[in-house]
Enzyme design. Structure first.
Site, PDB file in Angstrom:
ATOM      1  N   MET A  14       0.804  -1.221   0.000  1.00 43.22           N
ATOM      2  CA  MET A  14       0.000   0.000   0.000  1.00 43.22           C
ATOM      3  C   MET A  14       0.835   1.269   0.000  1.00 43.22           C
ATOM      4  O   MET A  14       0.521   2.227  -0.702  1.00 43.22           O
ATOM      5  CB  MET A  14      -0.920   0.019   1.225  1.00 43.22           C
ATOM      6  CG  MET A  14      -2.050  -0.955   1.143  1.00 43.22           C
ATOM      7  SD  MET A  14      -3.037  -0.801  -0.356  1.00 43.22           S
ATOM      8  CE  MET A  14      -3.893   0.740  -0.088  1.00 43.22           C
ATOM      9  N   ASP A  33      10.896   3.432   4.989  1.00 41.85           N
ATOM     10  CA  ASP A  33      10.721   2.046   5.439  1.00 41.85           C
ATOM     11  C   ASP A  33      11.882   1.731   6.380  1.00 41.85           C
ATOM     12  O   ASP A  33      12.801   2.547   6.565  1.00 41.85           O
ATOM     13  CB  ASP A  33      10.721   1.096   4.232  1.00 41.85           C
ATOM     14  CG  ASP A  33       9.932  -0.196   4.510  1.00 41.85           C
ATOM     15  OD1 ASP A  33       8.853  -0.390   3.940  1.00 41.85           O
ATOM     16  OD2 ASP A  33      10.422  -1.027   5.320  1.00 41.85           O
ATOM     17  N   VAL A  90       2.257   0.696   7.736  1.00 44.59           N
ATOM     18  CA  VAL A  90       3.086  -0.448   8.183  1.00 44.59           C
ATOM     19  C   VAL A  90       2.129  -1.617   8.456  1.00 44.59           C
ATOM     20  O   VAL A  90       0.911  -1.445   8.417  1.00 44.59           O
ATOM     21  CB  VAL A  90       3.941  -0.078   9.431  1.00 44.59           C
ATOM     22  CG1 VAL A  90       4.814   1.136   9.140  1.00 44.59           C
ATOM     23  CG2 VAL A  90       3.091   0.166  10.661  1.00 44.59           C
ATOM     24  N   GLU A  92      -0.422  -4.552   9.702  1.00 40.92           N
ATOM     25  CA  GLU A  92      -1.664  -4.374  10.475  1.00 40.92           C
ATOM     26  C   GLU A  92      -1.545  -4.946  11.901  1.00 40.92           C
ATOM     27  O   GLU A  92      -2.251  -5.878  12.276  1.00 40.92           O
ATOM     28  CB  GLU A  92      -2.807  -5.049   9.686  1.00 40.92           C
ATOM     29  CG  GLU A  92      -4.193  -4.874  10.221  1.00 40.92           C
ATOM     30  CD  GLU A  92      -4.825  -3.516   9.946  1.00 40.92           C
ATOM     31  OE1 GLU A  92      -4.121  -2.592   9.504  1.00 40.92           O
ATOM     32  OE2 GLU A  92      -6.023  -3.385  10.217  1.00 40.92           O
ATOM     33  N   LYS A  97       1.831  -0.179  14.985  1.00 42.82           N
ATOM     34  CA  LYS A  97       1.312   1.109  14.511  1.00 42.82           C
ATOM     35  C   LYS A  97       1.444   2.173  15.610  1.00 42.82           C
ATOM     36  O   LYS A  97       1.824   3.307  15.351  1.00 42.82           O
ATOM     37  CB  LYS A  97      -0.148   0.966  14.055  1.00 42.82           C
ATOM     38  CG  LYS A  97      -0.264   0.207  12.727  1.00 42.82           C
ATOM     39  CD  LYS A  97      -1.682   0.202  12.220  1.00 42.82           C
ATOM     40  CE  LYS A  97      -1.853  -0.600  10.945  1.00 42.82           C
ATOM     41  NZ  LYS A  97      -1.202  -0.022   9.762  1.00 42.82           N
ATOM     42  N   SER A 119      -6.657  -1.139   8.013  1.00 43.09           N
ATOM     43  CA  SER A 119      -7.831  -1.699   7.344  1.00 43.09           C
ATOM     44  C   SER A 119      -8.973  -1.910   8.314  1.00 43.09           C
ATOM     45  O   SER A 119     -10.139  -1.889   7.927  1.00 43.09           O
ATOM     46  CB  SER A 119      -7.487  -3.066   6.744  1.00 43.09           C
ATOM     47  OG  SER A 119      -6.441  -2.964   5.827  1.00 43.09           O
ATOM     48  N   HIS A 140      -8.122   5.430   4.853  1.00 44.44           N
ATOM     49  CA  HIS A 140      -8.030   4.063   4.365  1.00 44.44           C
ATOM     50  C   HIS A 140      -8.161   3.988   2.845  1.00 44.44           C
ATOM     51  O   HIS A 140      -9.258   4.077   2.295  1.00 44.44           O
ATOM     52  CB  HIS A 140      -9.113   3.203   5.045  1.00 44.44           C
ATOM     53  CG  HIS A 140      -9.043   1.767   4.691  1.00 44.44           C
ATOM     54  ND1 HIS A 140     -10.132   0.947   4.675  1.00 44.44           N
ATOM     55  CD2 HIS A 140      -7.984   0.996   4.346  1.00 44.44           C
ATOM     56  CE1 HIS A 140      -9.752  -0.270   4.322  1.00 44.44           C
ATOM     57  NE2 HIS A 140      -8.460  -0.261   4.112  1.00 44.44           N
ATOM     58  N   ASN A 190     -14.294  -3.227   4.267  1.00 46.49           N
ATOM     59  CA  ASN A 190     -13.732  -4.516   4.691  1.00 46.49           C
ATOM     60  C   ASN A 190     -14.740  -5.369   5.448  1.00 46.49           C
ATOM     61  O   ASN A 190     -14.630  -6.592   5.470  1.00 46.49           O
ATOM     62  CB  ASN A 190     -12.478  -4.310   5.537  1.00 46.49           C
ATOM     63  CG  ASN A 190     -11.255  -4.225   4.654  1.00 46.49           C
ATOM     64  OD1 ASN A 190     -11.181  -4.900   3.634  1.00 46.49           O
ATOM     65  ND2 ASN A 190     -10.303  -3.387   5.012  1.00 46.49           N
TER      66      ASN A 190
HETATM   67  N1  LIG Z   1      -2.730  -4.894   1.267  1.00 42.35           N
HETATM   68  C1  LIG Z   1      -3.875  -4.277   1.058  1.00 42.35           C
HETATM   69  O1  LIG Z   1      -4.591  -4.557   0.119  1.00 42.35           O
HETATM   70  C2  LIG Z   1      -4.330  -3.177   1.991  1.00 42.35           C
HETATM   71  C3  LIG Z   1      -5.394  -2.371   1.615  1.00 42.35           C
HETATM   72  C4  LIG Z   1      -5.784  -1.313   2.431  1.00 42.35           C
HETATM   73  C5  LIG Z   1      -5.117  -1.105   3.626  1.00 42.35           C
HETATM   74  N2  LIG Z   1      -4.087  -1.925   3.976  1.00 42.35           N
HETATM   75  C6  LIG Z   1      -3.407  -1.655   5.238  1.00 42.35           C
HETATM   76  O2  LIG Z   1      -2.207  -0.961   4.938  1.00 42.35           O
HETATM   77  C7  LIG Z   1      -1.206  -1.304   5.912  1.00 42.35           C
HETATM   78  C8  LIG Z   1       0.006  -1.846   5.198  1.00 42.35           C
HETATM   79  O3  LIG Z   1      -0.360  -3.008   4.487  1.00 42.35           O
HETATM   80  P1  LIG Z   1       0.540  -3.556   3.276  1.00 42.35           P
HETATM   81  O4  LIG Z   1      -0.282  -4.568   2.573  1.00 42.35           O
HETATM   82  O5  LIG Z   1       1.128  -2.425   2.525  1.00 42.35           O
HETATM   83  O6  LIG Z   1       1.686  -4.305   4.108  1.00 42.35           O
HETATM   84  P2  LIG Z   1       3.102  -4.823   3.564  1.00 42.35           P
HETATM   85  O7  LIG Z   1       3.461  -5.946   4.454  1.00 42.35           O
HETATM   86  O8  LIG Z   1       3.041  -5.039   2.100  1.00 42.35           O
HETATM   87  O9  LIG Z   1       4.078  -3.564   3.810  1.00 42.35           O
HETATM   88  C9  LIG Z   1       4.369  -3.050   5.087  1.00 42.35           C
HETATM   89  C10 LIG Z   1       5.690  -2.302   5.003  1.00 42.35           C
HETATM   90  O10 LIG Z   1       5.933  -1.642   6.241  1.00 42.35           O
HETATM   91  C11 LIG Z   1       7.331  -1.716   6.500  1.00 42.35           C
HETATM   92  N3  LIG Z   1       7.572  -1.456   7.906  1.00 42.35           N
HETATM   93  C12 LIG Z   1       7.531  -2.311   8.956  1.00 42.35           C
HETATM   94  N4  LIG Z   1       7.844  -1.654  10.092  1.00 42.35           N
HETATM   95  C13 LIG Z   1       8.093  -0.361   9.764  1.00 42.35           C
HETATM   96  C14 LIG Z   1       8.461   0.809  10.485  1.00 42.35           C
HETATM   97  N5  LIG Z   1       8.657   0.753  11.792  1.00 42.35           N
HETATM   98  N6  LIG Z   1       8.618   1.966   9.803  1.00 42.35           N
HETATM   99  C15 LIG Z   1       8.448   2.022   8.469  1.00 42.35           C
HETATM  100  N7  LIG Z   1       8.099   0.946   7.724  1.00 42.35           N
HETATM  101  C16 LIG Z   1       7.917  -0.223   8.364  1.00 42.35           C
HETATM  102  C17 LIG Z   1       7.708  -3.119   6.031  1.00 42.35           C
HETATM  103  O11 LIG Z   1       9.107  -3.234   5.829  1.00 42.35           O
HETATM  104  C18 LIG Z   1       6.902  -3.200   4.738  1.00 42.35           C
HETATM  105  O12 LIG Z   1       7.624  -2.691   3.641  1.00 42.35           O
HETATM  106  C19 LIG Z   1      -1.864  -2.308   6.869  1.00 42.35           C
HETATM  107  O13 LIG Z   1      -2.391  -1.626   7.959  1.00 42.35           O
HETATM  108  C20 LIG Z   1      -2.994  -2.880   6.025  1.00 42.35           C
HETATM  109  O14 LIG Z   1      -4.056  -3.384   6.797  1.00 42.35           O
HETATM  110  C21 LIG Z   1      -3.656  -2.940   3.184  1.00 42.35           C
END
Ligand SMILES: NC(=O)c1ccc[n+]([C@@H]2O[C@H](COP(=O)([O-])OP(=O)(O)OC[C@H]3O[C@@H](n4cnc5c(N)ncnc54)[C@H](O)[C@@H]3O)[C@@H](O)[C@H]2O)c1
Length: 283
Positions: A14, A33, A90, A92, A97, A119, A140, A190
Site C-alpha cells: 500500500m 521504510d 506499516v 496491520e 502502529k 484496514s 483508508h 472490509n
Molecule cells: N494490502 C492491502 O490490500 C491493503 C489495503 C488497504 C489497507 N491496507 C493496510 O495498509 C497497511 C500496510 O499493508 P501492506 O499490505 O502495505 O503491508 P506490507 O506488508 O506489504 O508492507 C508493510 C511495510 O511496512 C514496513 N515497515 C515495517 N515496520 C516499519 C516501520 N517501523 N517503519 C516504516 N516501515 C515499516 C515493512 O518493511 C513493509 O515494507 C496495513 O495496515 C494494512 O491493513 C492494506
C-alpha cells in the site's frame, strides 16, 4: 490546512501505491521504510506504475520522470520537520502502529496531520501512543491505490473535526473520493469484503470447489473485476488474515476464515508479493 509535503511510512503493497498517487498530484512525498530491500521494491513498483501511464499515453516520459523524482525514498526521518501529513502504512499490528506513530510524532511539527491506513483496527486505540491524538485520522486507501478512487476517512473518539476536514480536502486534492465512515471494526468496505471471503472459503470447503473455478465464475459475472482468491492474493494473505481476525474478535464467527489461509501463510505463501498464495506468480 494545506499539504505542501507528505510522508508515507512503509513502502510495501500500500505505501508505495499511496506515495505514487501523491507524487502524481505534484506533491513531494517522503517514502520511509525500515527495510532497504522493501524500499527498493517499493520504488521499483512506483516506477512501473509510471511506466504504464507513459505506455498508455497518459503522461509524457519527461512528466513521469518529474513526478517520480518527487518521491524521496529513505530509511530515516530526515526532512520530516516540514512534513504536513504523514500516512502510516506499516503492517496491520496495533502495537507496531502505535510505536511507529509515537516515533514519528516526535519528528514532525505540532500541526502536522497524522493518518493511519489501517484496514480494520480502531483509530482511537492506534492514537493511544500519541501526545496529540486529536490529529490522528484513519485514511483508508484501497488496493491498488493507484487505481481505486475511494478513501474511507475515519475519526477516532479524540480526533478533532478540523483534522477530518483537512483529511477530506487532502484526499480530494489528490483526485480521490473521500467518504467519511464511522469508527467500527472493518469500517465499511472490509466489513462487507471479509464477510464475503469467509463465506466463499466455507463454500469451497463444503462443496469441494476449486478456487480457480470460483474465481472464473465471479470474474465472468462482471460483479467484480477479479475473483476472491485472486483478490486475496493481491491484498496479501497475511493482511487479509489480520483484518479477518480483528473482525472475528468484534463480530464473531461469520468472519472466521478457517485454516485455509493460515496454512498457506505457515508455508511462507503470503500472496502475490511473495510469488505464491492461492496461485503462483512469476515475473
Ligand atoms: N494490502 C492491502 O490490500 C491493503 C489495503 C488497504 C489497507 N491496507 C493496510 O495498509 C497497511 C500496510 O499493508 P501492506 O499490505 O502495505 O503491508 P506490507 O506488508 O506489504 O508492507 C508493510 C511495510 O511496512 C514496513 N515497515 C515495517 N515496520 C516499519 C516501520 N517501523 N517503519 C516504516 N516501515 C515499516 C515493512 O518493511 C513493509 O515494507 C496495513 O495496515 C494494512 O491493513 C492494506
Amino acid at each position: 490546512m494545506y499539504v505542501f509535503k507528505a510522508a508515507v511510512l512503509g513502502a510495501g503493497t500500500m505505501g508505495a501505491e499511496i506515495a505514487q498517487v501523491i507524487s502524481l498530484s505534484g506533491l513531494p512525498v517522503v517514502l520511509k521504510d525500515v527495510d532497504e530491500g522493501q524500499l527498493g521494491r517499493g520504488m521499483a513498483h512506483i516506477r512501473e506504475i509510471y511506466g504504464r501511464r507513459v505506455q498508455r499515453g497518459r503522461l509524457t516520459e519527461h512528466d513521469a520522470e518529474d513526478r517520480l523524482a518527487l518521491v524521496q525514498p529513505q530509511l530515516d526521518y530526515k526532512g520530516f520537520s516540514d512534513v504536513d501529513l504523514v500516512i502510516e502504512a506499516v503492517p496491520e499490528k496495533l502495537a507496531l502502529k502505535q510505536a511507529v506513530l509515537g516515533e514519528v510524532e516526535a519528528q514532525v511539527s505540532m500541526t502536522a496531520l497524522l493518518a493511519t491506513n489501517t484496514s480494520a483496527l480502531p483509530v482511537t486505540e492506534i492514537g493511544q501512543s500519541l501526545a496529540r491524538p486529536q490529529r490522528l485520522v484513519g485514511m483508508h486507501f484501497f488496493f491498488p491505490a493507484s487505481v481505486m478512487k475511494l478513501v474511507e476517512v475515519i475519526a477516532g473518539e479524540r480526533t478533532d473535526e478540523e483534522y477530518i476536514d483537512s483529511a477530506i480536502e487532502f484526499v480530494e486534492s489528490i483526485r480521490r473520493v473521500g467518504v467519511r465512515v464511522r469508527e467500527c471494526p472493518g469500517f465499511l468496505v472490509n466489513r462487507i469484503l471479509m464477510a464475503g471471503l469467509a463465506e466463499v472459503l466455507r463454500a469451497e470447503r463444503d462443496l469441494s470447489l476449486e478456487p480457480r473455478e470460483i474465481d472464473a465464475v465471479v470474474a465472468a459475472s462482471k460483479l467484480a473485476p477479479m475473483g476472491p482468491y485472486a483478490l486475496a492474493d493481491a491484498l496479501g494473505l497475511d493482511i487479509a488474515q489480520d483484518v479477518a481476525q480483528t473482525l472475528q474478535a468484534a463480530y464473531g464467527e461469520r468472519f472466521d476464515l478457517g485454516d485455509r489461509i493460515a496454512n498457506l501463510i505457515a508455508q511462507g505463501k503470503r500472496g502475490a508479493k511473495t510469488g505464491e498464495g492461492f496461485y503462483t506468480y512469476t515475473g
